[in-house]
Design a protein around this motif. Structure first.
Motif, short mmCIF file in Angstrom:
data_model
loop_
_atom_site.label_atom_id
_atom_site.label_comp_id
_atom_site.label_asym_id
_atom_site.label_seq_id
_atom_site.Cartn_x
_atom_site.Cartn_y
_atom_site.Cartn_z
N LYS A 60 -7.58 -4.88 3.97
CA LYS A 60 -7.92 -3.39 3.84
C LYS A 60 -9.33 -3.40 4.17
O LYS A 60 -10.26 -3.90 3.83
CB LYS A 60 -7.93 -3.28 2.34
N SER A 80 0.78 -1.22 -0.12
CA SER A 80 0.04 0.12 0.20
C SER A 80 0.88 1.25 0.10
O SER A 80 0.44 2.11 -0.65
CB SER A 80 -0.85 0.07 1.32
N ASP A 87 -0.11 3.04 -3.25
CA ASP A 87 -1.07 4.17 -3.03
C ASP A 87 -0.64 5.15 -2.22
O ASP A 87 0.50 5.03 -1.81
CB ASP A 87 -2.34 3.49 -2.17
N ASP A 98 -6.56 4.93 -2.36
CA ASP A 98 -6.30 4.11 -3.59
C ASP A 98 -6.58 4.98 -4.86
O ASP A 98 -6.96 6.09 -4.46
CB ASP A 98 -7.07 2.83 -3.41
N LYS A 99 -6.12 4.20 -5.89
CA LYS A 99 -6.50 5.13 -7.04
C LYS A 99 -7.95 5.41 -7.34
O LYS A 99 -8.13 6.29 -8.15
CB LYS A 99 -5.97 3.94 -8.14
#
Length: 131
Positions: free
Chosen positions: A117, A82, A86, A103-104
Motif C-alpha cells: 500500500k 482493499s 476500504d 481506508d477507515k
C-alpha cells in the motif's frame, strides 16, 4: 663344495631380481593408477562445475519467475482485500493511473506492483481520464 654354492647364489640373486622387478612393476602400476585417478578427478570436477553453473542459472531464472509470481499474487490479494474493506475513490486516480482506495482513517492509497500500500498526498491525486 664350490659347485654346491653356485645354485644357491643364483637362487638368491634371482629372488632379489624378482622382488626388484615386482617392486618396479607395482610402482609403475601405482603411477599409472594415480594418473588415471587424476584425469578422472579432473573430468569429474569439470562436469561438477558445469552442473553447478547450469543449476545456478536455472535457479536464478526460477527465483526471478517465482518472485514475479509472488509479487503479482500479493498485489492481487491486497487489491481484493482493499476492495472489500476500504472504499474505492471514484473519479480519481493515482499518479500513474492507479485505482485509489480510502481506508477507515480517510487516508488515500493505491496498491503497487509488489502488493504494498502506497499512501498518496492530496497533490498526487488527479481526476480520472475518461476513455
Amino acid at each position: 663344495m664350490n659347485t654346491f654354492l653356485r645354485p644357491a647364489r643364483f637362487v638368491a640373486i634371482s629372488i632379489l631380481a624378482g622382488s626388484f622387478l615386482t617392486a618396479t612393476a607395482t610402482a609403475s602400476a601405482q603411477s599409472t593408477t594415480k594418473k588415471v585417478e587424476t584425469k578422472t578427478d579432473t573430468a569429474a570436477h569439470r562436469v561438477g562445475r558445469a552442473t553447478t553453473t547450469t543449476a545456478k542459472k536455472v535457479g536464478r531464472a526460477t527465483a526471478a519467475g517465482a518472485k514475479d509470481v509472488g509479487h503479482a499474487t500479493a498485489s492481487t490479494a491486497v487489491k481484493g482485500a482493499s476492495a472489500v474493506t476500504d472504499r474505492v475513490y471514484k473519479g480519481k486516480e493515482g499518479p500513474k493511473g492507479q485505482t485509489l482506495y480510502i481506508d477507515k482513517s480517510d487516508r488515500k492509497y493505491y496498491v503497487d506492483d509488489k502488493g504494498k500500500k502506497v499512501y498518496v498526498k492530496s497533490t498526487q491525486i488527479r481526476n480520472k481520464k475518461e476513455s
